[in-house]
Design an enzyme around this catalytic site. Structure first.
Site, PDB file in Angstrom:
ATOM      1  N   GLU A 127       0.830  -1.211   0.000  1.00  0.00           N
ATOM      2  CA  GLU A 127       0.000   0.000   0.000  1.00  0.00           C
ATOM      3  C   GLU A 127       0.864   1.260   0.000  1.00  0.00           C
ATOM      4  O   GLU A 127       0.625   2.202  -0.766  1.00  0.00           O
ATOM      5  CB  GLU A 127      -0.931   0.019   1.223  1.00  0.00           C
ATOM      6  CG  GLU A 127      -1.950  -1.107   1.277  1.00  0.00           C
ATOM      7  CD  GLU A 127      -2.974  -1.064   0.152  1.00  0.00           C
ATOM      8  OE1 GLU A 127      -3.098  -0.036  -0.526  1.00  0.00           O
ATOM      9  OE2 GLU A 127      -3.654  -2.099  -0.049  1.00  0.00           O
ATOM     10  N   ASN A 167       1.336   3.911  -3.101  1.00  0.00           N
ATOM     11  CA  ASN A 167       1.008   5.329  -2.940  1.00  0.00           C
ATOM     12  C   ASN A 167       2.130   6.225  -3.452  1.00  0.00           C
ATOM     13  O   ASN A 167       1.886   7.243  -4.107  1.00  0.00           O
ATOM     14  CB  ASN A 167       0.724   5.656  -1.476  1.00  0.00           C
ATOM     15  CG  ASN A 167      -0.701   5.311  -1.076  1.00  0.00           C
ATOM     16  OD1 ASN A 167      -1.512   4.943  -1.911  1.00  0.00           O
ATOM     17  ND2 ASN A 167      -0.988   5.424   0.208  1.00  0.00           N
ATOM     18  N   ARG A 202      -9.417   3.455  -7.792  1.00  0.00           N
ATOM     19  CA  ARG A 202      -8.845   3.409  -6.451  1.00  0.00           C
ATOM     20  C   ARG A 202      -9.999   3.442  -5.456  1.00  0.00           C
ATOM     21  O   ARG A 202     -11.077   3.948  -5.771  1.00  0.00           O
ATOM     22  CB  ARG A 202      -7.942   4.622  -6.171  1.00  0.00           C
ATOM     23  CG  ARG A 202      -6.936   4.984  -7.238  1.00  0.00           C
ATOM     24  CD  ARG A 202      -5.529   5.067  -6.652  1.00  0.00           C
ATOM     25  NE  ARG A 202      -5.121   3.769  -6.162  1.00  0.00           N
ATOM     26  CZ  ARG A 202      -4.596   2.813  -6.947  1.00  0.00           C
ATOM     27  NH1 ARG A 202      -4.427   3.011  -8.211  1.00  0.00           N
ATOM     28  NH2 ARG A 202      -4.269   1.658  -6.431  1.00  0.00           N
TER      29      ARG A 202
HETATM   30  N1  LIG Z   1       3.006   9.183  -0.922  1.00  0.00           N
HETATM   31  C1  LIG Z   1       1.999  10.024  -1.226  1.00  0.00           C
HETATM   32  N2  LIG Z   1       2.226  11.181  -1.884  1.00  0.00           N
HETATM   33  C2  LIG Z   1       1.213  12.038  -2.193  1.00  0.00           C
HETATM   34  N3  LIG Z   1      -0.087  11.799  -1.886  1.00  0.00           N
HETATM   35  C3  LIG Z   1      -0.383  10.654  -1.226  1.00  0.00           C
HETATM   36  C4  LIG Z   1       0.620   9.709  -0.856  1.00  0.00           C
HETATM   37  N4  LIG Z   1       0.024   8.689  -0.214  1.00  0.00           N
HETATM   38  C5  LIG Z   1      -1.282   8.976  -0.178  1.00  0.00           C
HETATM   39  N5  LIG Z   1      -1.561  10.152  -0.771  1.00  0.00           N
HETATM   40  C6  LIG Z   1      -2.890  10.815  -0.850  1.00  0.00           C
HETATM   41  O1  LIG Z   1      -3.729  10.250   0.127  1.00  0.00           O
HETATM   42  C7  LIG Z   1      -4.908   9.697  -0.464  1.00  0.00           C
HETATM   43  C8  LIG Z   1      -5.348   8.458   0.293  1.00  0.00           C
HETATM   44  O2  LIG Z   1      -4.394   7.409   0.139  1.00  0.00           O
HETATM   45  P1  LIG Z   1      -4.896   5.902   0.290  1.00  0.00           P
HETATM   46  O3  LIG Z   1      -3.752   4.993   0.023  1.00  0.00           O
HETATM   47  O4  LIG Z   1      -5.602   5.743   1.593  1.00  0.00           O
HETATM   48  O5  LIG Z   1      -6.005   5.749  -0.858  1.00  0.00           O
HETATM   49  P2  LIG Z   1      -5.771   5.674  -2.455  1.00  0.00           P
HETATM   50  O6  LIG Z   1      -4.343   5.429  -2.762  1.00  0.00           O
HETATM   51  O7  LIG Z   1      -6.398   6.873  -3.058  1.00  0.00           O
HETATM   52  O8  LIG Z   1      -6.622   4.380  -2.852  1.00  0.00           O
HETATM   53  P3  LIG Z   1      -6.152   2.840  -2.671  1.00  0.00           P
HETATM   54  O9  LIG Z   1      -4.964   2.847  -1.763  1.00  0.00           O
HETATM   55  O10 LIG Z   1      -7.327   2.175  -2.056  1.00  0.00           O
HETATM   56  O11 LIG Z   1      -5.843   2.375  -4.023  1.00  0.00           O
HETATM   57  C9  LIG Z   1      -4.529   9.450  -1.918  1.00  0.00           C
HETATM   58  O12 LIG Z   1      -5.659   9.445  -2.761  1.00  0.00           O
HETATM   59  C10 LIG Z   1      -3.585  10.616  -2.188  1.00  0.00           C
HETATM   60  O13 LIG Z   1      -4.300  11.797  -2.455  1.00  0.00           O
HETATM   61 MG   LIG Z   2      -3.274   3.933  -1.834  1.00  0.00          MG
END
Ligand SMILES: Nc1ncnc2c1ncn2[C@@H]1O[C@H](COP(=O)(O)OP(=O)(O)OP(=O)(O)O)[C@@H](O)[C@H]1O
Ligand SMILES: [Mg+2]
Lengths: 144, 106
Positions: free
Chosen positions: A49, A53, A109
Protein backbone atom coordinates in the site's frame (compact mmCIF):
# COMPACT_ATOMS: atom_id res chain seq x y z
CA UNK A 1 16.38 4.01 22.53
CA UNK A 2 15.71 0.42 21.68
CA UNK A 3 18.56 -1.61 20.27
CA UNK A 4 18.45 -2.25 16.54
CA UNK A 5 19.33 -5.87 15.77
CA UNK A 6 19.29 -5.63 12.01
CA UNK A 7 18.54 -3.08 9.35
CA UNK A 8 17.86 -2.97 5.61
CA UNK A 9 17.74 0.04 3.32
CA UNK A 10 16.45 -0.13 -0.18
CA UNK A 11 15.95 2.39 -2.95
CA UNK A 12 13.69 1.55 -5.86
CA UNK A 13 12.73 3.44 -8.99
CA UNK A 14 9.03 4.36 -8.81
CA UNK A 15 7.92 1.85 -11.44
CA UNK A 16 4.86 -0.28 -10.78
CA UNK A 17 6.74 -3.54 -11.33
CA UNK A 18 8.76 -2.66 -8.23
CA UNK A 19 5.67 -2.98 -6.03
CA UNK A 20 6.15 -6.75 -5.89
CA UNK A 21 9.92 -6.35 -5.56
CA UNK A 22 9.40 -4.19 -2.46
CA UNK A 23 6.99 -6.67 -0.88
CA UNK A 24 9.28 -9.62 -1.53
CA UNK A 25 12.42 -7.87 -0.29
CA UNK A 26 10.83 -6.72 2.97
CA UNK A 27 9.24 -10.08 3.63
CA UNK A 28 12.52 -11.92 2.96
CA UNK A 29 14.32 -9.61 5.39
CA UNK A 30 11.69 -9.95 8.12
CA UNK A 31 11.48 -13.74 7.68
CA UNK A 32 14.60 -14.29 9.83
CA UNK A 33 12.39 -13.52 12.85
CA UNK A 34 10.09 -16.43 11.93
CA UNK A 35 6.87 -14.44 11.84
CA UNK A 36 3.58 -16.31 11.39
CA UNK A 37 2.16 -16.61 7.89
CA UNK A 38 -0.51 -14.14 8.93
CA UNK A 39 2.00 -11.58 10.23
CA UNK A 40 4.07 -11.84 7.07
CA UNK A 41 0.91 -11.37 4.99
CA UNK A 42 0.02 -8.26 7.00
CA UNK A 43 3.47 -6.75 6.46
CA UNK A 44 3.49 -7.52 2.71
CA UNK A 45 0.10 -5.86 2.39
CA UNK A 46 1.09 -2.72 4.31
CA UNK A 47 4.33 -2.36 2.31
CA UNK A 48 2.45 -2.75 -0.94
CA UNK A 49 0.00 0.00 0.00
CA UNK A 50 2.70 2.48 0.97
CA UNK A 51 4.94 1.78 -2.02
CA UNK A 52 1.98 1.96 -4.41
CA UNK A 53 1.01 5.33 -2.94
CA UNK A 54 4.49 6.66 -3.60
CA UNK A 55 4.42 5.40 -7.18
CA UNK A 56 0.84 6.43 -7.98
CA UNK A 57 0.39 9.64 -5.99
CA UNK A 58 3.78 11.07 -5.04
CA UNK A 59 5.25 10.76 -8.52
CA UNK A 60 1.94 10.79 -10.39
CA UNK A 61 2.58 7.42 -12.04
CA UNK A 62 5.40 8.91 -14.09
CA UNK A 63 7.69 5.94 -13.43
CA UNK A 64 10.34 8.41 -12.35
CA UNK A 65 11.58 9.27 -8.88
CA UNK A 66 12.76 7.04 -6.06
CA UNK A 67 10.99 5.18 -3.29
CA UNK A 68 13.03 4.72 -0.10
CA UNK A 69 12.40 1.75 2.15
CA UNK A 70 14.00 1.26 5.52
CA UNK A 71 13.28 -1.77 7.71
CA UNK A 72 14.52 -2.23 11.25
CA UNK A 73 14.32 -5.26 13.47
CA UNK A 74 14.50 -4.66 17.22
CA UNK A 75 15.53 -7.04 19.99
CA UNK A 76 11.98 -7.26 21.37
CA UNK A 77 10.67 -8.58 18.00
CA UNK A 78 9.26 -5.22 17.00
CA UNK A 79 9.81 -4.25 13.40
CA UNK A 80 9.57 -0.81 11.86
CA UNK A 81 9.11 -0.07 8.18
CA UNK A 82 9.55 3.43 6.82
CA UNK A 83 8.59 4.16 3.25
CA UNK A 84 9.28 7.61 1.90
CA UNK A 85 9.36 9.58 -1.32
CA UNK A 86 10.42 12.98 -2.61
CA UNK A 87 7.21 13.50 -4.50
CA UNK A 88 4.37 16.01 -4.42
CA UNK A 89 3.49 15.66 -0.73
CA UNK A 90 0.06 15.68 0.91
CA UNK A 91 -1.73 18.93 1.65
CA UNK A 92 -4.03 17.65 4.39
CA UNK A 93 -2.73 14.44 5.96
CA UNK A 94 -5.63 14.06 8.37
CA UNK A 95 -8.11 14.16 5.50
CA UNK A 96 -5.99 11.82 3.34
CA UNK A 97 -6.02 9.27 6.18
CA UNK A 98 -9.81 9.21 6.42
CA UNK A 99 -11.11 5.81 5.31
CA UNK A 100 -12.15 5.76 1.65
CA UNK A 101 -10.79 9.24 0.90
CA UNK A 102 -9.07 9.21 -2.48
CA UNK A 103 -7.82 11.69 -5.06
CA UNK A 104 -7.23 8.99 -7.66
CA UNK A 105 -10.25 9.05 -9.91
CA UNK A 106 -8.68 8.26 -13.29
CA UNK A 107 -7.61 4.74 -12.41
CA UNK A 108 -9.79 2.70 -10.07
CA UNK A 109 -8.84 3.41 -6.45
CA UNK A 110 -10.89 2.95 -3.31
CA UNK A 111 -9.11 5.10 -0.71
CA UNK A 112 -8.18 2.17 1.51
CA UNK A 113 -4.38 2.34 1.58
CA UNK A 114 -3.92 4.22 4.85
CA UNK A 115 -6.79 2.30 6.44
CA UNK A 116 -5.09 -0.98 5.51
CA UNK A 117 -1.66 0.15 6.81
CA UNK A 118 -3.28 1.22 10.07
CA UNK A 119 -5.36 -1.95 10.46
CA UNK A 120 -2.77 -4.56 9.50
CA UNK A 121 0.14 -3.00 11.39
CA UNK A 122 0.20 -1.88 15.06
CA UNK A 123 0.81 1.79 14.34
CA UNK A 124 1.11 4.23 11.47
CA UNK A 125 2.45 7.75 11.39
CA UNK A 126 2.53 9.97 8.32
CA UNK A 127 4.71 13.03 7.80
CA UNK A 128 4.37 15.08 4.65
CA UNK A 129 5.29 18.40 3.18
CA UNK A 130 3.83 19.73 -0.04
CA UNK A 131 6.47 19.85 -2.74
CA UNK A 132 8.96 17.92 -0.58
CA UNK A 133 7.57 14.45 -0.11
CA UNK A 134 5.98 12.00 2.28
CA UNK A 135 7.21 9.47 4.82
CA UNK A 136 5.08 6.78 6.41
CA UNK A 137 6.37 4.91 9.45
CA UNK A 138 4.74 1.67 10.49
CA UNK A 139 5.48 -0.58 13.44
CA UNK A 140 4.46 -4.08 14.31
CA UNK A 141 5.39 -6.32 17.21
CA UNK A 142 5.67 -9.96 16.21
CA UNK A 143 4.34 -12.67 18.50
CA UNK A 144 7.08 -14.46 20.48
CA UNK B 1 -3.81 -15.44 -24.54
CA UNK B 2 -3.35 -13.88 -21.16
CA UNK B 3 -1.07 -15.39 -18.55
CA UNK B 4 -2.70 -13.35 -15.78
CA UNK B 5 -6.06 -15.05 -15.94
CA UNK B 6 -8.07 -17.82 -17.56
CA UNK B 7 -11.64 -17.44 -18.76
CA UNK B 8 -14.47 -19.87 -19.29
CA UNK B 9 -18.15 -19.34 -20.03
CA UNK B 10 -20.96 -21.78 -19.41
CA UNK B 11 -24.67 -21.45 -18.63
CA UNK B 12 -24.66 -17.67 -18.13
CA UNK B 13 -21.64 -17.83 -15.82
CA UNK B 14 -18.42 -16.12 -16.84
CA UNK B 15 -15.75 -17.68 -14.72
CA UNK B 16 -12.45 -15.83 -14.39
CA UNK B 17 -9.60 -17.52 -12.58
CA UNK B 18 -7.01 -14.97 -11.56
CA UNK B 19 -3.49 -16.34 -11.88
CA UNK B 20 -1.25 -13.47 -10.76
CA UNK B 21 -0.73 -11.25 -7.74
CA UNK B 22 -3.51 -8.65 -7.77
CA UNK B 23 -1.84 -5.29 -7.19
CA UNK B 24 -1.70 -1.88 -8.85
CA UNK B 25 0.84 -3.17 -11.38
CA UNK B 26 -1.52 -5.87 -12.66
CA UNK B 27 -4.89 -4.21 -12.04
CA UNK B 28 -5.29 -2.50 -15.40
CA UNK B 29 -4.52 -5.56 -17.49
CA UNK B 30 -6.90 -7.63 -15.38
CA UNK B 31 -9.65 -5.03 -15.58
CA UNK B 32 -9.38 -4.71 -19.34
CA UNK B 33 -9.43 -8.46 -19.93
CA UNK B 34 -12.39 -9.04 -17.58
CA UNK B 35 -14.42 -6.17 -19.02
CA UNK B 36 -13.76 -7.26 -22.60
CA UNK B 37 -15.12 -10.71 -21.75
CA UNK B 38 -18.08 -9.29 -19.82
CA UNK B 39 -19.11 -7.14 -22.79
CA UNK B 40 -18.64 -10.06 -25.20
CA UNK B 41 -20.53 -12.73 -23.22
CA UNK B 42 -23.06 -10.65 -21.26
CA UNK B 43 -23.14 -13.15 -18.38
CA UNK B 44 -25.63 -13.17 -15.51
CA UNK B 45 -22.90 -14.17 -13.08
CA UNK B 46 -19.27 -13.06 -13.06
CA UNK B 47 -17.32 -15.47 -10.91
CA UNK B 48 -13.88 -14.29 -9.87
CA UNK B 49 -11.84 -17.16 -8.53
CA UNK B 50 -8.85 -16.25 -6.36
CA UNK B 51 -7.64 -19.78 -5.60
CA UNK B 52 -4.30 -19.21 -7.38
CA UNK B 53 -3.84 -15.64 -6.08
CA UNK B 54 -1.04 -15.41 -3.57
CA UNK B 55 -1.32 -11.69 -2.91
CA UNK B 56 -3.97 -9.01 -3.20
CA UNK B 57 -4.05 -5.41 -1.93
CA UNK B 58 -6.48 -2.49 -2.13
CA UNK B 59 -6.03 -2.37 -5.90
CA UNK B 60 -7.80 -5.74 -5.91
CA UNK B 61 -10.62 -4.30 -3.82
CA UNK B 62 -10.99 -1.47 -6.33
CA UNK B 63 -11.00 -4.02 -9.15
CA UNK B 64 -13.86 -5.94 -7.51
CA UNK B 65 -15.79 -2.74 -6.72
CA UNK B 66 -15.42 -1.59 -10.32
CA UNK B 67 -16.72 -4.92 -11.67
CA UNK B 68 -19.62 -4.74 -9.24
CA UNK B 69 -20.48 -1.29 -10.62
CA UNK B 70 -20.22 -2.61 -14.18
CA UNK B 71 -22.48 -5.50 -13.17
CA UNK B 72 -25.13 -3.03 -12.09
CA UNK B 73 -25.07 -1.55 -15.59
CA UNK B 74 -24.86 -4.80 -17.55
CA UNK B 75 -27.02 -6.89 -15.22
CA UNK B 76 -24.66 -9.42 -13.69
CA UNK B 77 -23.77 -10.24 -10.12
CA UNK B 78 -20.25 -10.88 -8.86
CA UNK B 79 -19.31 -14.04 -6.98
CA UNK B 80 -15.91 -14.22 -5.27
CA UNK B 81 -14.34 -17.56 -4.46
CA UNK B 82 -11.07 -19.05 -3.24
CA UNK B 83 -9.98 -16.04 -1.18
CA UNK B 84 -7.04 -16.50 1.20
CA UNK B 85 -7.46 -15.41 4.85
CA UNK B 86 -5.60 -12.09 4.47
CA UNK B 87 -7.61 -11.19 1.37
CA UNK B 88 -10.82 -12.03 3.23
CA UNK B 89 -9.85 -9.71 6.08
CA UNK B 90 -9.08 -7.00 3.53
CA UNK B 91 -12.51 -7.43 1.94
CA UNK B 92 -14.22 -7.36 5.32
CA UNK B 93 -12.48 -4.05 6.05
CA UNK B 94 -13.70 -2.67 2.72
CA UNK B 95 -17.35 -3.42 3.44
CA UNK B 96 -17.67 -4.86 -0.07
CA UNK B 97 -19.72 -7.78 1.20
CA UNK B 98 -22.53 -5.34 1.90
CA UNK B 99 -22.99 -4.60 -1.80
CA UNK B 100 -26.18 -5.98 -3.26
CA UNK B 101 -24.62 -7.75 -6.22
CA UNK B 102 -21.50 -9.15 -4.54
CA UNK B 103 -21.33 -12.56 -2.84
CA UNK B 104 -18.29 -14.02 -1.12
CA UNK B 105 -18.16 -17.80 -1.21
CA UNK B 106 -16.17 -19.71 1.37
N1 LIG C 1 3.01 9.18 -0.92
C1 LIG C 1 2.00 10.02 -1.23
N2 LIG C 1 2.23 11.18 -1.88
C2 LIG C 1 1.21 12.04 -2.19
N3 LIG C 1 -0.09 11.80 -1.89
C3 LIG C 1 -0.38 10.65 -1.23
C4 LIG C 1 0.62 9.71 -0.86
N4 LIG C 1 0.02 8.69 -0.21
C5 LIG C 1 -1.28 8.98 -0.18
N5 LIG C 1 -1.56 10.15 -0.77
C6 LIG C 1 -2.89 10.81 -0.85
O1 LIG C 1 -3.73 10.25 0.13
C7 LIG C 1 -4.91 9.70 -0.46
C8 LIG C 1 -5.35 8.46 0.29
O2 LIG C 1 -4.39 7.41 0.14
P1 LIG C 1 -4.90 5.90 0.29
O3 LIG C 1 -3.75 4.99 0.02
O4 LIG C 1 -5.60 5.74 1.59
O5 LIG C 1 -6.00 5.75 -0.86
P2 LIG C 1 -5.77 5.67 -2.45
O6 LIG C 1 -4.34 5.43 -2.76
O7 LIG C 1 -6.40 6.87 -3.06
O8 LIG C 1 -6.62 4.38 -2.85
P3 LIG C 1 -6.15 2.84 -2.67
O9 LIG C 1 -4.96 2.85 -1.76
O10 LIG C 1 -7.33 2.17 -2.06
O11 LIG C 1 -5.84 2.37 -4.02
C9 LIG C 1 -4.53 9.45 -1.92
O12 LIG C 1 -5.66 9.45 -2.76
C10 LIG C 1 -3.59 10.62 -2.19
O13 LIG C 1 -4.30 11.80 -2.46
MG1 LIG D 1 -3.27 3.93 -1.83
Amino acid sequence: MKRIENEMKLRLVAKSENESVARSAVSAFVAVLNPTVEELGDIRLAVSEAVTNAIVHAYGGSGEGLVYISVRLYADREISVEISDKGCGIEDVERAREPFFTTGDGEERCGMGFLVMQSFMDSLSVRSKVGRGTAVLMRKKLTP
Amino acid sequence: MNENLSLSYEADVLRVSLLCEVDHHKARQLREAIDRAAFAYRPRVLQLDFTAVRFMDSSGVALILGRSALGEDLGFCVVLSGLAPTARRLLRLSGIEGRRNVTVRP
